[in-house]
Design an enzyme around this catalytic site. Structure first.
Site, PDB file in Angstrom:
ATOM      1  CD  GLU A 195      -8.028   0.704  27.441  1.00  0.00           C
ATOM      2  OE1 GLU A 195      -7.005   1.471  26.924  1.00  0.00           O
ATOM      3  OE2 GLU A 195      -8.342  -0.484  27.102  1.00  0.00           O
ATOM      4  N   GLY A 201       2.262   2.686  -2.693  1.00  0.00           N
ATOM      5  CA  GLY A 201       2.272   3.475  -3.960  1.00  0.00           C
ATOM      6  C   GLY A 201       3.065   2.754  -5.203  1.00  0.00           C
ATOM      7  CB  THR A 223       0.169  -0.262  -8.218  1.00  0.00           C
ATOM      8  OG1 THR A 223       0.465  -1.721  -7.592  1.00  0.00           O
ATOM      9  CG2 THR A 223      -0.570  -0.930  -9.402  1.00  0.00           C
ATOM     10  CG  LEU A 224      -0.661   4.714  -6.960  1.00  0.00           C
ATOM     11  CD1 LEU A 224      -0.756   5.989  -5.739  1.00  0.00           C
ATOM     12  CD2 LEU A 224      -1.750   4.912  -7.706  1.00  0.00           C
ATOM     13  N   GLY A 280       0.687  -1.222   0.107  1.00  0.00           N
ATOM     14  CA  GLY A 280      -0.015  -0.087   0.116  1.00  0.00           C
ATOM     15  C   GLY A 280       0.753   1.306   0.079  1.00  0.00           C
TER      16      GLY A 280
END
Ligand code: ATP
Length: 499
Positions: A333, A109, A111-112, A107
């Site tokens: 928490e 980038g 491919t971009l 994820g």
């Protein structure tokens, strides 16, 4: 189509013959066999292989559409000169670049970047995934590789391009080290060999210049023959974006979204350390979906805040603990959050007891800066924050619960990190070679010191933790700013009492 007509005709004739009293069973058997064989031939002959995506819309991505990744873009641009200005390269006697390997986490980038490379060089863009070349029939993968390169040449000519970029995602599947124990290693080796042959065959004088871009998250798995110079000549690291990169990616993915005035993308970029481009795209999208659900015209800061929680922890779940458990979770928490604020001021972004994914509650921290290395003090602080939940339960409710086991596992791993980095009292050692007793003592020493530190913080703020936990029980989610105000008031009161 022809096959279907033929089948219809043959069945018609057979039905006629059957009606006239002929024995048609041998013919039926023969026809069945014929269809079975043609089906196998189709699969082996690879007629179903459509690995290529060449839609124009797909390739219309420029480097400006990619946020951050400046180093990767710079390296890629330099390498692309071979397609953009081949004359300049050949005049200096530079041999053509045949392959570029993009390496990085999912994820980020890759491919971009490959698509932008095709757009920048006005090349035909063909893409396939490594898994598409893996078949059990020997020779099919190799044939698909040949087809892919031939298609690059033929389609390039047809569309009047001078160059083509072939992008193979997950190239580690097809280019894994030979002899690495795969069951169909003959097929794998043939496929990889064919890829090497095709790459070796690429030349400056080709009518259509082809550049292969491979992408992987695991470059260590690749066969050395692929990585040697002359094949993948450039290895470009595509890392998780830094704060500036995250801001740019957020700007890109919110440019078509109406943002309310309270949205500060800089703050969101700061809070999302470790997010990939794909996470950030999903974050912007989720924020818009939440705004839509609330029928709002603008995306507000709280929509982004909720979207961050969703991207990190997953969707809210319906499982609701009973009142007693809810109180324990709130105390747990709040304990984490108070220790975090005391040790690293302004570090808490949100505290929530809304169950999401596997967590029944959690605190989200805002790192003051992106950091890539840690000192012993940094790690000890993280351990202390992790122990804050369990010790808060113990001090306020009188016992611990299984809700802390994940925190303890992480704390032990962090303590091991101190030892393996040579930052413990043992000096430089190999954790794997340490006698288990020595490792145990060293871990205990590190963890006990932090336990004591946390216990004194929890004891000091005990009444305040109870108040904040009660408020958290009512609201289910409170901001770090609220907690800081209460802490400030508490400090003020304590000072006044002393005076
Ligand atoms: P994988 O390794 O899983 O194949 P990848 O590195 O190829 O992933 P991409 O497919 O290029 O990642 O990115 C997925 C999506 O994430 C993109 O479609 C885009 O929306 C977003 N994205 C990732 N990186 C960036 C970036 N640097 N700038 C803008 N958007 C990005």
């Amino acid at each position: 189509m022809l096959k279907e007509i033929g089948a219809g005709l043959a069945l018609g004739i057979l039905a006629g013959l059957f009606a006239l009293g002929f024995n048609v069973y041998p013919f039926l058997l023969l026809i069945g066999l014929f269809f079975l064989l043609t089906r196998v031939a189709d699969i082996k002959g690879n007629k179903q292989f459509v690995p290529v995506s060449n839609s124009k819309a797909n390739t219309r991505i420029s480097f400006e559409d990619i946020g951050g990744q400046n180093t990767a873009k710079r390296e890629l641009l330099e390498a692309l000169d071979f397609l953009k200005v081949p004359e300049k390269m050949s005049s200096l006697g530079i041999r053509p670049l045949k392959g570029i390997l993009l390496v990085g986490p999912p994820g980020t980038g890759k491919t971009l970047l490959a698509k932008a490379a095709a757009y920048y060089t006005d090349s035909l863009f063909l893409s396939a995934a490594g898994s598409e070349f893996i078949e059990m029939y020997a020779g099919v993968g190799a044939q698909r590789i040949r087809q892919l390169f031939n298609q690059a040449r033929n389609s390039g000519k047809k569309s009047n391009k001078k160059s083509a970029i072939i992008f193979i995602d997950e190239i580690d599947i097809l280019g894994a080290k030979r002899g690495s124990g795969s069951s169909s290693h003959l097929e794998h080796e043939q496929t990889l060999n064919q890829l090497l042959v095709e790459m070796d065959g690429l030349s400056f004088n080709d009518e259509i210049k082809i550049l292969l871009i491979g992408a992987t998250n695991r470059a260590d798995l690749l066969d050395n023959a692929l990585l040697r110079p002359g094949r993948f000549d450039r290895i470009v690291q595509v890392e998780l974006p830094d704060q500036e990169g995250r801001l740019q990616i957020l700007q890109l993915h919110t440019r078509n979204k109406p943002l309310a005035d309270d949205v500060c993308l800089e703050n969101i970029a700061r809070e999302t350390f470790g997010f990939s481009g794909a996470h950030l795209e999903s974050l912007a999208n989720e924020a818009a979906i939440i705004a839509l659900r609330e029928k709002k015209k603008f995306l507000e800061n709280r929509h982004f805040s909720e979207a961050i929680d969703k991207v990190i922890m997953g969707e809210k779940i319906d499982r609701r603990p009973d009142k007693e458990e809810f109180w324990r979770i709130a105390v747990h928490e709040t304990g984490h959050a108070v220790v975090s604020e005391c040790i690293r001021s302004c570090s808490v972004s949100t505290i929530t007891i809304i169950p999401r994914g596997k967590a029944m509650g959690y605190i989200r921290q805002t790192p003051s800066k992106d950091s890539y290395i840690s000192t012993r003090e940094d790690i000890e602080e993280q351990i202390a924050i992790l122990l804050g939940g369990a010790i808060s339960e113990e001090e306020i409710l009188g016992s611990r619960s299984t809700g802390s086991s994940g925190d303890f596992q992480q704390a032990v791993e962090l303590a091991k990190k101190i030892i393996s980095a040579g930052m413990s009292s043992l000096g430089i050692v190999s954790v794997a070679d340490l006698p288990s007793g020595v490792l145990y003592d060293s871990l205990k020493e590190i963890l006990n010191a932090q336990e004591q530190r946390v216990r004194s913080i929890i004891r000091k703020y005990r009444s305040m933790i109870e108040n904040v936990a009660r408020y958290l029980l009512e609201k289910e989610k409170i901001s770090g700013a609220y907690l800081r105000n209460i802490l400030k008031e508490h400090e003020q009161r304590s000072r006044n009492e002393v005076c």
